[in-house]
Scaffold this motif. Structure first.
Motif, mmCIF file in Angstrom:
data_model
loop_
_atom_site.group_PDB
_atom_site.id
_atom_site.type_symbol
_atom_site.label_atom_id
_atom_site.label_comp_id
_atom_site.label_asym_id
_atom_site.label_seq_id
_atom_site.Cartn_x
_atom_site.Cartn_y
_atom_site.Cartn_z
ATOM 1 N N ALA A 28 -6.635 7.991 -3.426
ATOM 2 C CA ALA A 28 -7.081 7.246 -4.601
ATOM 3 C C ALA A 28 -8.566 7.493 -4.803
ATOM 4 C CB ALA A 28 -6.839 5.757 -4.385
ATOM 5 N N ASN A 48 -5.869 -0.455 0.991
ATOM 6 C CA ASN A 48 -6.314 0.939 1.031
ATOM 7 C C ASN A 48 -7.074 1.240 2.326
ATOM 8 O OD1 ASN A 48 -5.274 1.224 -1.496
ATOM 9 N ND2 ASN A 48 -7.144 1.984 -2.442
ATOM 10 N N ALA A 285 -4.425 5.511 -0.615
ATOM 11 C CA ALA A 285 -3.880 4.320 -1.260
ATOM 12 C C ALA A 285 -2.699 3.760 -0.489
ATOM 13 C CB ALA A 285 -3.464 4.654 -2.687
ATOM 14 N N GLN A 286 -2.774 2.501 -0.178
ATOM 15 C CA GLN A 286 -1.651 1.723 0.357
ATOM 16 C C GLN A 286 -0.909 2.420 1.496
ATOM 17 O OE1 GLN A 286 -1.232 -1.445 -1.271
ATOM 18 N NE2 GLN A 286 -3.201 -0.757 -2.068
ATOM 19 N N HIS A 292 7.328 1.292 5.133
ATOM 20 C CA HIS A 292 8.476 0.568 4.604
ATOM 21 C C HIS A 292 8.602 0.862 3.116
ATOM 22 C CE1 HIS A 292 5.823 -2.469 2.724
ATOM 23 N NE2 HIS A 292 5.100 -2.346 3.815
ATOM 24 N N GLN A 294 8.951 0.270 -0.669
ATOM 25 C CA GLN A 294 8.525 -0.849 -1.489
ATOM 26 C C GLN A 294 9.434 -0.988 -2.693
ATOM 27 O OE1 GLN A 294 4.461 -0.813 -2.610
ATOM 28 N NE2 GLN A 294 3.715 -0.702 -0.522
ATOM 29 N N LYS A 295 9.779 -2.226 -2.980
ATOM 30 C CA LYS A 295 10.590 -2.498 -4.163
ATOM 31 C C LYS A 295 9.805 -2.077 -5.398
ATOM 32 C CE LYS A 295 12.717 -6.380 -6.513
ATOM 33 N NZ LYS A 295 12.743 -7.835 -6.599
ATOM 34 N N GLY A 296 10.435 -1.284 -6.250
ATOM 35 C CA GLY A 296 9.785 -0.878 -7.489
ATOM 36 C C GLY A 296 8.774 0.222 -7.310
ATOM 37 N N SER A 297 8.742 0.830 -6.108
ATOM 38 C CA SER A 297 7.771 1.881 -5.866
ATOM 39 C C SER A 297 8.087 3.105 -6.704
ATOM 40 C CB SER A 297 7.771 2.256 -4.378
ATOM 41 O OG SER A 297 6.981 3.387 -4.185
ATOM 42 N N THR A 298 7.052 3.747 -7.213
ATOM 43 C CA THR A 298 7.257 4.955 -8.012
ATOM 44 C C THR A 298 6.870 6.195 -7.235
ATOM 45 O OG1 THR A 298 5.053 4.697 -8.879
ATOM 46 C CG2 THR A 298 6.865 3.789 -10.197
ATOM 47 N N ARG A 299 6.419 5.995 -6.021
ATOM 48 C CA ARG A 299 5.941 7.119 -5.244
ATOM 49 C C ARG A 299 7.082 8.017 -4.798
ATOM 50 N NH1 ARG A 299 2.247 4.482 -1.412
ATOM 51 N NH2 ARG A 299 0.897 4.081 -3.141
ATOM 52 N N ASP B 57 -6.579 6.349 -11.750
ATOM 53 C CA ASP B 57 -7.450 6.415 -10.577
ATOM 54 C C ASP B 57 -7.571 5.083 -9.842
ATOM 55 O OD1 ASP B 57 -7.886 9.042 -11.106
ATOM 56 O OD2 ASP B 57 -9.920 8.816 -11.885
ATOM 57 N N GLN B 61 -2.023 2.500 -8.269
ATOM 58 C CA GLN B 61 -1.525 2.300 -6.908
ATOM 59 C C GLN B 61 -0.892 0.926 -6.725
ATOM 60 O OE1 GLN B 61 -4.777 1.562 -3.972
ATOM 61 N NE2 GLN B 61 -6.050 2.347 -5.607
ATOM 62 N N LYS B 64 1.541 0.344 -10.680
ATOM 63 C CA LYS B 64 2.547 1.383 -10.901
ATOM 64 C C LYS B 64 2.368 2.112 -12.239
ATOM 65 C CE LYS B 64 3.962 0.090 -6.991
ATOM 66 N NZ LYS B 64 3.450 0.808 -5.832
ATOM 67 N N VAL B 65 3.126 3.220 -12.353
ATOM 68 C CA VAL B 65 2.914 4.169 -13.446
ATOM 69 C C VAL B 65 3.033 3.508 -14.816
ATOM 70 C CG1 VAL B 65 3.825 6.254 -14.539
ATOM 71 C CG2 VAL B 65 3.685 6.107 -12.057
ATOM 72 N N GLY B 69 4.056 -3.291 -12.463
ATOM 73 C CA GLY B 69 3.855 -3.937 -11.176
ATOM 74 C C GLY B 69 4.935 -3.585 -10.180
ATOM 75 N N ASP B 70 4.923 -4.298 -9.053
ATOM 76 C CA ASP B 70 5.913 -3.989 -8.014
ATOM 77 C C ASP B 70 7.007 -5.052 -7.918
ATOM 78 O OD1 ASP B 70 4.603 -6.099 -6.861
ATOM 79 O OD2 ASP B 70 4.155 -5.079 -4.965
ATOM 80 N N ARG B 72 6.649 -7.944 -7.078
ATOM 81 C CA ARG B 72 6.329 -8.957 -6.063
ATOM 82 C C ARG B 72 4.912 -9.479 -6.315
ATOM 83 N NH1 ARG B 72 7.686 -6.401 -0.387
ATOM 84 N NH2 ARG B 72 6.361 -4.773 -1.236
#
Lengths: 299, 125
Positions: A28, A48, A285-286, A292, A294-299, B57, B61, B64-65, B69-70, B72
Motif C-alpha cells: 500500500a 498494516n 496492507a493488512q 484467514h 476475509q468475508k467480502g475480500s476482493t484480493r 492507494d 485496502q 474494497k474495490v 466495505g468488508d 464487518r
C-alpha cells in the motif's frame, strides 16, 4: 554479555524476504513524512505493516567510516496505537560488522479528534550495545567521540534504556510541523538525558495526477529537521551537546516503496561534521488477512 | 393499562432516538463552517479520476474495490449516510478520521487530494 555477530542477520533477512515475496501485490502507498529523527502525528494505518530501513553514514574525526542500519517493523495495532520493533546493526571500516541491539516502541494518540496541535505519547525500551551508531535520537551530551570508540571495545557496553517522547504535531495548509521532546533514562545508574527534534515538511504539489506516475511532483515531499541534546539532570545545559540540521527529501515510488534521503550537518564542535541518511520503506496492507479468508475480500 | 401504554410509548421513543442517533451522529459533530464548504473540484472529471487513484492507494485496502466495505468493521461507502452528507461533511470526516473505530485521520493528505477523494466518493454513490 555476548552480542550476536551480524552474520546471523542476512540469514534472518533472507527468510523474512522469502516469506514476504508472495505478498508484495498487497503493498500500500503511505503518505508519510520523510523524517528520520522527528516523529509526526502520523501513525501506521490499522492492520498494516511497514518495513523500513534507516541507514546512517558518517565518519567521526579520527575514526573510520561507518554505516549503521536500523530495520524497522511498524504495525498499526489500531488507528490510535502503533507498535514498532527495531533491529540495529552497523559496519565500521577496518573494524567489524555487528548486530547492536533492538528497540521496542509504542506510539499512542490520546485524543481521538484532530486538533491544531496533536499530541502523541511515545514509550520505548532499548536493549543496545555501546556500538550502536544509528543515531535515531540525540540526547544528553551525546558526542562525536562516542561514535569513534572501536567496535571491539564499544560492544562490551550493554545498555538497557527507557525513552519517552512527547510528540506535538500539526497539519496545516499542507504543511506538517512537528516538535518532539525527549527524555531518556539508562535503567542502570545514569541520569535522565534530554533532547529535542523539530521538523517541517510540505508536499511539492497538492493535487494528485490523473494517471499513475513515478516522477510527478506530488510524489515528492521536501522538508527540514533539526535535532540535538539538551543535557541531563546532572548538567542541564547545552555545553558539549550535539546539534544537527538536515534537509529532507521523500519520494513515493508508486505504490511499491518510499525512499527518503537526508544530508545532516553538525552545528557544534561535539557533532559529526556530516551525516547522510537513507531510508527505504515498504508498506504491506493488512497482512493479518494472509492467515484467514476475509468475508467480502476482493484480493 | 395507562402504565402499559406509557411503557410502550417510552420504548418507541427510545428506539426512535437511538435510530436517529445511529444514522446521523457522524455528521452532527461537523462544525457548520465545515458542513457548508463546497467541493471546489465538483464537476471535474479529472478530479474524479485522480480521486480514484487516491482511493486505490489509501482506502481500497479496507473499503474494497467497489467501496462496499468488508461487511464487518469496514463499512460500505455506498450508503445513505454518505450520499446524504455534504461535501464539507465528508472532507471534515476524512480530515478527522474516527480513531476510536479504526478510521485513520487523513489530515496528512494535501487538502486538494481530500477534495479529489470527495469527488470520487460522490461519483460511486
Amino acid at each position: 554479555m555476548m552480542v550476536p555477530r551480524l552474520a546471523a542477520v542476512p540469514r534472518f533477512a533472507t527468510l523474512f524476504a522469502a516469506f514476504l515475496m508472495p505478498h508484495l501485490a498487497s503493498v500500500a502507498a503511505a503518505q508519510e513524512k520523510p523524517y528520520f529523527v522527528t516523529y509526526s502525528q502520523d501513525l501506521e494505518e490499522p492492520g498494516n505493516l511497514e518495513i523500513e530501513t534507516k541507514t546512517a553514514l558518517a565518519r567521526p574525526s579520527d575514526s573510520s567510516h561507518y554505516g549503521a542500519t536500523a530495520l524497522e517493523l511498524e504495525y498499526g495495532v489500531s488507528a490510535w496505537w502503533t507498535a514498532e520493533l527495531y533491529l540495529d546493526g552497523q559496519s565500521t571500516g577496518h573494524q567489524s560488522s555487528l548486530y547492536t541491539g533492538f528497540r521496542v516502541e509504542n506510539r499512542i494518540r490520546p485524543l481521538m479528534r484532530e486538533h491544531v496541535i496533536n499530541p502523541v505519547l511515545y514509550v520505548e525500551y532499548e536493549s543496545i550495545s555501546g556500538a550502536d551508531k544509528t543515531l535515531l535520537e540525540v540526547v544528553g551530551h551525546d558526542a562525536e567521540t562516542n561514535l569513534a570508540t572501536e567496535n571491539g571495545e564499544a560492544r562490551r557496553e550493554h545498555k538497557h534504556e527507557a525513552e519517552f517522547k512527547l510528540i506535538l504535531s500539526s497539519n496545516f495548509k499542507d504543511w506538517n510541523v512537528s516538535e518532539n521532546f525527549i527524555a531518556e533514562k539508562n535503567l542502570g545508574h545514569s541520569p535522565w538525558e534530554f533532547g529535542y527534534a523539530v521538523g517541517a515538511t510540505h508536499s511539492l504539489r497538492g493535487k494528485a495526477s490523473v494517471k499513475d506516475c513515478t516522477f510527478c511532483a506530488e510524489k515528492f515531499i521536501g522538508g527540514i529537521e533539526a535535532y540535538g541534546g539538551l543535557g541531563d539532570t546532572q548538567s542541564l545545559s547545552l555545553r558539549e551537546t550535539s546539534h544537527y540540521i538536515a534537509p529532507l527529501l521523500g519520494w513515493q515510488i508508486r505504490r511499491l516503496a518510499r525512499l527518503s534521503f537526508s544530508p545532516g550537518f553538525g552545528l557544534t564542535s561535539s557533532s559529526l561534521d556530516r551525516i547522510y541518511r537513507v531510508g527505504l520503506a515498504f508498506e504491506i496492507a493488512q497482512p493479518g488477512g494472509w492467515f484467514h479468508a476475509q468475508k467480502g475480500s476482493t484480493r | 393499562m395507562r402504565l402499559r401504554n406509557a411503557v410502550i410509548w417510552l420504548f418507541a421513543f427510545g428506539a426512535m432516538v437511538l435510530a436517529g442517533a445511529a444514522s446521523s451522529s457522524r455528521w452532527e459533530h461537523v462544525p457548520s463552517k465545515d458542513h457548508a464548504r463546497a467541493n471546489p473540484l465538483t464537476g471535474q472529471n479529472e478530479a474524479i479520476e485522480a480521486g480514484r487513484t487516491i482511493y486505490r492507494d489509501h482506502c481500497l485496502q479496507c473499503h474494497k474495490v467497489d467501496g462496499r466495505g468488508d461487511g464487518r468493521k469496514k463499512p460500505s461507502l455506498r450508503s445513505a449516510r454518505v450520499s446524504g452528507a455534504s461535501d464539507g461533511d465528508i472532507e471534515w470526516f476524512l480530515r478527522q478520521g474516527d480513531l476510536a473505530h479504526g478510521m485513520p485521520s487523513w489530515s496528512n493528505l494535501p487538502e486538494a487530494q481530500r477534495w479529489q477523494l470527495v469527488a470520487y466518493l460522490r461519483s460511486i454513490q
